[in-house]
Scaffold this motif. Structure first.
Motif, short mmCIF file in Angstrom:
data_model
loop_
_atom_site.label_atom_id
_atom_site.label_comp_id
_atom_site.label_asym_id
_atom_site.label_seq_id
_atom_site.Cartn_x
_atom_site.Cartn_y
_atom_site.Cartn_z
N GLN A 183 0.86 -1.18 0.00
CA GLN A 183 0.00 0.00 0.00
C GLN A 183 0.90 1.22 0.00
O GLN A 183 1.91 1.27 0.70
N ASP A 185 1.19 5.71 -0.46
CA ASP A 185 0.57 7.02 -0.47
C ASP A 185 1.67 8.07 -0.34
O ASP A 185 2.76 7.78 0.14
N THR A 251 -3.52 2.09 -3.60
CA THR A 251 -3.16 3.52 -3.50
C THR A 251 -4.40 4.33 -3.16
O THR A 251 -5.50 3.80 -3.02
N PHE A 257 -0.64 8.24 -9.35
CA PHE A 257 -0.58 6.79 -9.19
C PHE A 257 -1.38 6.07 -10.27
O PHE A 257 -0.94 5.06 -10.82
N THR A 502 -5.37 2.12 2.42
CA THR A 502 -4.07 2.75 2.70
C THR A 502 -4.09 3.35 4.11
O THR A 502 -3.44 4.36 4.38
#
Length: 531
Positions: A183, A185, A251, A257, A502
């Protein structure tokens, strides 16, 4: 030299203690008189040393005399005391170092500055002065505390060492795991450096799962998809991450992304070194976006305006608090309103399986459909406040069209946004309960999703559904034979490793805001990563 000839082995003779004042310590001959050591237990070598260096010792302490025996006891006792002092010193130094590591770990865990180590040491010393007043070894305790190294530089090194050790453990886990998911971010820190947070979820062959922090990568320039891709690819190559075990990436759905051509995920999929993997928009973000479409502002706009008017002025706030005290109100103040994401408590936290998260979302969608039907039939029992309003509605007959439209709009948004998970839902249902459902349908759904031979899957599913032993086993995938069900077991391992949100990255950014604040704005990226 004859290779078959055996080497002669020498053994220490206890008589040599009184005869030559030599003792055996850890397979070495040690002279009690000068502390020289001999590696071979050979009488000739020991005697030569004694006659050469201590020729006059027999004159002072004659052989077989009581004086010589007493001298031997005294010197052996002295040697033991020297060794115990050395051992105690070593043990104390080791204990002090361990204590220093524990304090450094505690500071990191509580997100405190490195310089707080000296404060803890000072607090230790102040407390020990009173706590250990009647202890006989008070001076030793205070001395041990004083020798503990907790300067900011030492704490920084300790945290770096802990981080390095955790990195080694993670590399070991990566080499052992069957599959893993990521995951990711990105968010800006205090000085506007973009930090890419990455967490990993590893699934092992026994279906045990580990969720660990992988890395914070600093993006000092642009944060476009290609910049994120290059930084991540470099990290994977440098750390030798077994990227072939990757099965999914989750994401927050940002364009950098998810861009179709130049997004990070698109660039990864076009890279031959990456395997085929699934990509998902975080379930929590999706639900938050679904909630934003309701847009019920007819009440909240006025309430927010009043609250912020009171809360934003010091005089009004003081007068409001006095009013709340006079009327004995349970709450004595107002919170300054800010827009907050609509988050579901069920979906937050560590070790959330994607199967359970999908079930929660589907359950809420079903509730929306149920409420819609109830409203159309004039039943508002699930909305008691609205029901009370309708009862007191005196002007005209209430038309529930507005509320029904809101629920329909929300249902439509849920269906649109969770379409990716809709594809995975049949597989998740099969993993949860493989003994139900049509064989051909299940094989087609799984084969299309994981690009596997459907005829082979059909045979495995039939065999599995008729396996009497697995039917009575609670953790059947853990006990399912890898030789008997290679494809189905592999799919179960992959799905078990999937992230659904996330949330870990979001919570990490909250910690980052706390760590790298205006008072610690100079904290380096490497220290931020270790913390």
């Amino acid at each position: 030299m004859n290779p078959n000839k055996k080497c002669k082995t020498y053994h220490f003779n206890q008589k040599w203690e009184l005869e030559f004042f030599f003792v055996d310590i850890k397979d070495k001959c040690v002279c009690l008189l000068c502390r020289d050591t001999l590696s071979i237990f050979k009488r000739g070598n020991i005697e030569r040393h004694y006659r050469t260096k201590h020729a006059d010792f027999d004159l002072k302490f004659p052989t077989d005399s009581s004086l010589r025996k007493d001298k031997l006891k005294t010197m052996k006792l002295k040697l033991n005391q020297e060794q115990s002092v050395f051992k105690n010193t070593n043990k104390l130094a080791q204990n002090v170092t361990i204590a220093s590591f524990k304090v450094a770990y505690l500071l990191t865990k509580k997100k405190k500055p490195f310089s707080d180590g000296e404060l803890i040491k000072e607090a230790f010393k102040e407390a020990s002065d009173s706590l250990f007043t009647d202890f006989k070894n008070k001076s030793e305790i205070v001395g041990a505390i004083s020798s503990m190294q907790l300067s900011s530089n030492t704490v920084m090194r300790r945290i770096g060492a802990i981080s390095s050790n955790q990195k080694t453990q993670l590399q070991t886990d990566l080499s052992k795991c069957s599959y893993f998911s990521l995951q990711m971010d990105e968010s800006n820190d205090m000085i506007d450096t973009a930090q890419l947070s990455i967490f990993i979820r590893m699934c092992f062959d026994d279906f045990s799962v580990k969720e660990e922090f992988l890395k914070v990568l600093s993006l000092t320039g642009r944060t476009r998809g290609e910049n994120i891709y290059k930084t991540f690819k470099q990290f994977v190559e440098e750390e030798e991450i077994p990227i072939e075990k990757l099965v999914s990436i989750t994401t927050d759905g940002a364009p950098s992304f998810c861009g179709n051509k130049k997004g990070f995920l698109a660039l990864c999929k076009n890279d031959n070194s990456f395997p085929h993997f699934f990509q998902y928009h975080c379930i929590i973000h999706q639900q938050a976006l679904c909630g934003s479409v309701i847009n019920i502002n007819n009440v909240m706009e006025l309430v927010v305006k009043i609250v912020n008017s009171i809360r934003g002025k010091a005089l009004k706030r003081r007068l409001f608090r006095e009013l709340m005290d006079e009327v004995d109100c349970h709450y004595g103040d107002l919170l300054l309103h800010s827009n907050v994401r609509w988050l579901s408590k069920e979906l937050q936290g560590k070790e959330k399986q994607i199967i359970n998260m999908i079930s929660d979302v589907q359950a809420f969608s079903s509730k929306l459909a149920y409420w819609e039907n109830k409203m159309k039939n004039g039943d508002f029992q699930h909305f008691p406040t609205l029901q009370e309003t309708i009862i007191n509605y005196s002007e005209n007959i209430y038309e529930p069209t507005n509320h029904i439209n809101i629920i329909q709009h929300l249902r439509s948004e849920f269906k649109r946004r969770f379409n990716d998970f809709k594809i995975l839902e049949p597989v998740a249902q099969f993993i949860s309960n493989p003994f139900s459902g049509d064989v051909e349908t299940r094989a087609n759904e799984i084969g299309d999703l994981f690009n596997l031979d459907k005829t082979v899957l059909e045979m495995e599913i039939i065999t599995l559904q008729n396996d009497s032993i697995l039917k009575i086993t609670s953790e059947f995938w853990k006990h399912a034979s890898a030789q008997k069900y290679p494809n189905l077991r592999s799919i179960a391992l992959r799905v078990t490793s999937f992230f659904g949100s996330t949330w870990l990255c979001e919570s990490t950014f909250s910690s980052m805001k706390y760590l790298k604040n205006k008072y610690r704005s100079r904290i380096t990226d490497s220290n931020l990563d270790s913390s």
